[in-house]
Write a protein that holds these residues in place. Structure first.
Motif, PDB file in Angstrom:
ATOM      1  N   UNK A 288       0.807  -1.227   0.000  1.00 51.02           N
ATOM      2  CA  UNK A 288       0.000   0.000   0.000  1.00 51.02           C
ATOM      3  C   UNK A 288       0.838   1.274   0.000  1.00 51.02           C
ATOM      4  N   UNK A 289       1.905   1.305   0.821  1.00 51.16           N
ATOM      5  CA  UNK A 289       2.754   2.502   0.863  1.00 51.16           C
ATOM      6  C   UNK A 289       3.512   2.687  -0.448  1.00 51.16           C
ATOM      7  N   UNK A 290       3.946   1.583  -1.044  1.00 50.19           N
ATOM      8  CA  UNK A 290       4.659   1.682  -2.313  1.00 50.19           C
ATOM      9  C   UNK A 290       3.749   2.222  -3.415  1.00 50.19           C
ATOM     10  N   UNK A 291       2.519   1.746  -3.470  1.00 45.59           N
ATOM     11  CA  UNK A 291       1.585   2.223  -4.489  1.00 45.59           C
ATOM     12  C   UNK A 291       1.222   3.683  -4.237  1.00 45.59           C
ATOM     13  N   UNK A 292       1.099   4.075  -2.977  1.00 51.85           N
ATOM     14  CA  UNK A 292       0.854   5.482  -2.660  1.00 51.85           C
ATOM     15  C   UNK A 292       1.976   6.358  -3.216  1.00 51.85           C
ATOM     16  N   UNK A 293       3.215   5.972  -2.987  1.00 51.78           N
ATOM     17  CA  UNK A 293       4.347   6.734  -3.512  1.00 51.78           C
ATOM     18  C   UNK A 293       4.326   6.738  -5.044  1.00 51.78           C
ATOM     19  N   UNK A 294       4.033   5.585  -5.634  1.00 51.68           N
ATOM     20  CA  UNK A 294       3.964   5.500  -7.092  1.00 51.68           C
ATOM     21  C   UNK A 294       2.897   6.425  -7.649  1.00 51.68           C
ATOM     22  N   UNK A 295       1.755   6.495  -6.988  1.00 49.97           N
ATOM     23  CA  UNK A 295       0.621   7.244  -7.524  1.00 49.97           C
ATOM     24  C   UNK A 295       0.870   8.743  -7.600  1.00 49.97           C
ATOM     25  N   UNK A 296       1.811   9.262  -6.776  1.00 50.57           N
ATOM     26  CA  UNK A 296       2.081  10.701  -6.786  1.00 50.57           C
ATOM     27  C   UNK A 296       3.432  11.027  -7.419  1.00 50.57           C
ATOM     28  N   UNK A 297       4.105  10.006  -7.952  1.00 45.59           N
ATOM     29  CA  UNK A 297       5.443  10.223  -8.508  1.00 45.59           C
ATOM     30  C   UNK A 297       5.373  10.877  -9.883  1.00 45.59           C
ATOM     31  N   UNK A 298       6.445  11.604 -10.210  1.00 43.18           N
ATOM     32  CA  UNK A 298       6.595  12.120 -11.573  1.00 43.18           C
ATOM     33  C   UNK A 298       7.119  11.037 -12.498  1.00 43.18           C
ATOM     34  N   UNK A 299       7.827  10.046 -11.934  1.00 45.12           N
ATOM     35  CA  UNK A 299       8.352   8.921 -12.699  1.00 45.12           C
ATOM     36  C   UNK A 299       8.809   7.864 -11.703  1.00 45.12           C
ATOM     37  N   UNK A 300       8.948   6.627 -12.188  1.00 44.40           N
ATOM     38  CA  UNK A 300       9.476   5.549 -11.367  1.00 44.40           C
ATOM     39  C   UNK A 300      10.624   4.884 -12.114  1.00 44.40           C
ATOM     40  N   UNK A 301      11.709   4.643 -11.399  1.00 44.15           N
ATOM     41  CA  UNK A 301      12.858   3.902 -11.939  1.00 44.15           C
ATOM     42  C   UNK A 301      12.904   2.576 -11.186  1.00 44.15           C
ATOM     43  N   UNK A 302      12.788   1.467 -11.902  1.00 43.78           N
ATOM     44  CA  UNK A 302      12.609   0.194 -11.222  1.00 43.78           C
ATOM     45  C   UNK A 302      13.091  -0.960 -12.083  1.00 43.78           C
ATOM     46  N   UNK A 303      13.241  -2.120 -11.441  1.00 49.68           N
ATOM     47  CA  UNK A 303      13.456  -3.363 -12.178  1.00 49.68           C
ATOM     48  C   UNK A 303      12.260  -4.292 -11.990  1.00 49.68           C
ATOM     49  N   UNK A 304      11.161  -3.732 -11.472  1.00 49.30           N
ATOM     50  CA  UNK A 304       9.971  -4.513 -11.142  1.00 49.30           C
ATOM     51  C   UNK A 304       8.928  -4.423 -12.253  1.00 49.30           C
ATOM     52  N   UNK A 305       8.593  -5.562 -12.854  1.00 46.85           N
ATOM     53  CA  UNK A 305       7.508  -5.586 -13.824  1.00 46.85           C
ATOM     54  C   UNK A 305       6.184  -5.235 -13.157  1.00 46.85           C
ATOM     55  N   UNK A 306       6.039  -5.595 -11.898  1.00 47.96           N
ATOM     56  CA  UNK A 306       4.809  -5.302 -11.175  1.00 47.96           C
ATOM     57  C   UNK A 306       4.548  -3.797 -11.127  1.00 47.96           C
TER      58      UNK A 306
END
Length: 401
Positions: A288-306
């Motif tokens: 839940x906290x990760x999705x909250x951060x994702x939802x307000x981000x300008x971009x995400x840098x990740x190796x996660x397909x999820x």
């Protein structure tokens, strides 16, 4: 052999079929949890969630974030990608299936536990349902051994649940077609929407301050989410040096980087980013906290397909890090992620481009997510019911163009 019949004969009247859902790591648990919840709501099949392997704590935590509790824990200290680990899992799961006599076994993805769970079911002539079927790199050496697992699970599956039409096409190229392939969308999208509803106040004061500043327009934020087990130390350093260059070049940009204490990622991050005041290195966050951060981000840098599959639902562009040297690619179509090797200049340049395009993106509504619409778990549950002779075949996921 019963495993080849689609759908199977209907169960005896008054008997509820049992389906084992096997999760071997956190991402698998996040994708399986919405399916288990959908089965529980429909009350036409009984979900038996099995936390399995050497990451049962992580699986339990991921499931708990969605109010799902494992029915059974099969814990091992061995890596499921080794011959010893696979042999142990095959024996342990064979005994579980002998005791439970499930009507089907549901696996996700391509890790060693999914492979062992599918093989153990196949040898007991239990139908295998494969979630995220059809993902292919077309190179058996990369990722290894996951690409081999994907192809082998496909050979023994009674029902292939593909997230996208592209994945279904990959299966068709391998002669897996017809009604047993159902395009359902990604359950990661369902999990993302569900996680937003469960979000609670972040325990780190620094992260809460960044969230508040972003929401009130005081800054922009990039979420960096990496699995250190996938990268050499030099690759991690190159990525984080790229993030440092980005922060120094963008005065209103904040970065949030979750990393476990004393992990290699945390050590490299402290060394490369620790002196930058606009970088917040925090402890790992729950879904839940990760999705909250994702939802307000300008971009995400990740190796996660999820995360890459969840990001388009919030209008957030993603840069997915892949293996190789100096390679990069623009998205094939709207909503798909950028990809790049762990290269300092590529990470800095592409992420800056994504951040700078935020004003343009905010002027229009988010594009339809090509990976899912939030109803993938319902389609999965209905497809399993169809396999078991309980209903008609469900309608497939077809994103709007």
């Amino acid at each position: 052999m019963p495993n080849t019949l689609v759908p199977l004969p209907a169960p005896e009247p008054g008997r509820m079929p049992h389906v084992c859902l096997v999760a071997g790591d956190g991402p698998a648990a996040v994708k399986i949890a919405p399916v288990a919840a959908a089965m529980r709501r429909s009350a036409r099949v009984r979900p038996i969630v099995i936390s399995c392997g050497d990451q049962t704590v992580e699986v339990g935590e991921a499931l708990a974030a969605f109010d799902v509790v494992p029915s059974l824990v099969v814990e091992s200290t061995l890596d499921g990608h080794t011959t010893q680990g696979a042999a142990w899992l095959l024996d342990a799961l064979d005994r579980v299936y002998a005791d439970l006599a499930p009507d089907a076994v549901f696996v996700q993805g391509d890790n060693g536990i999914a492979f062992s769970a599918a093989m153990a079911a196949f040898w007991r002539r239990i139908p295998v349902v494969h979630l995220d079927a059809g993902v292919r790199s077309h190179d058996l050496t990369a990722p290894f051994p996951q690409e081999g697992h994907r192809r082998l699970i496909a050979q023994i599956s009674s029902l292939h649940l593909a997230a996208t039409a592209d994945a279904a096409a990959n299966l068709a190229c391998e002669a897996h077609g017809g009604p047993k392939v159902v395009t359902v969308g990604s359950t990661a999208v369902d999990a993302g929407f569900g996680a937003i509803e469960r979000h609670h106040e972040h325990p780190d004061d620094r992260v809460r301050a960044v969230e508040e500043a972003v929401v009130h327009g005081g800054c922009r934020m990039v979420l960096v989410a990496l699995d250190p087990a996938r990268w050499a130390q030099d690759d991690l350093a190159a990525v984080l040096h790229g993030i440092a260059d980005l922060v120094l070049a963008t005065p209103d940009l904040e970065v949030v980087l979750p990393a476990a204490y004393e992990s290699e990622l945390r050590l490299v991050a402290d060394d490369v980013l620790g002196r930058l005041v606009r970088v917040t290195i925090t402890d790992p966050v729950d879904p839940p906290d990760q999705v909250r951060l994702l939802s307000i981000a300008a971009a995400v840098v990740t190796d996660s397909d999820l995360l890459a599959e969840q990001a388009p639902s919030f209008g957030v562009p993603a840069l997915v890090l892949v293996g190789g040297v100096g390679i990069w690619a623009e998205p094939e179509r709207p909503g798909y992620p950028w990809t790049a090797a762990p290269d300092r200049a590529l990470v800095a340049g592409i992420t800056e481009k994504l951040v700078l395009s935020q004003v343009e993106r905010l002027a229009v509504s988010p594009a339809n997510n090509p990976f899912g619409d939030g109803f993938a778990a319902m389609r999965c549950e209905q497809a399993v019911e169809w396999l078991l002779g309980l209903r008609d075949r469900p309608r497939e996921f077809a994103p709007e163009i």
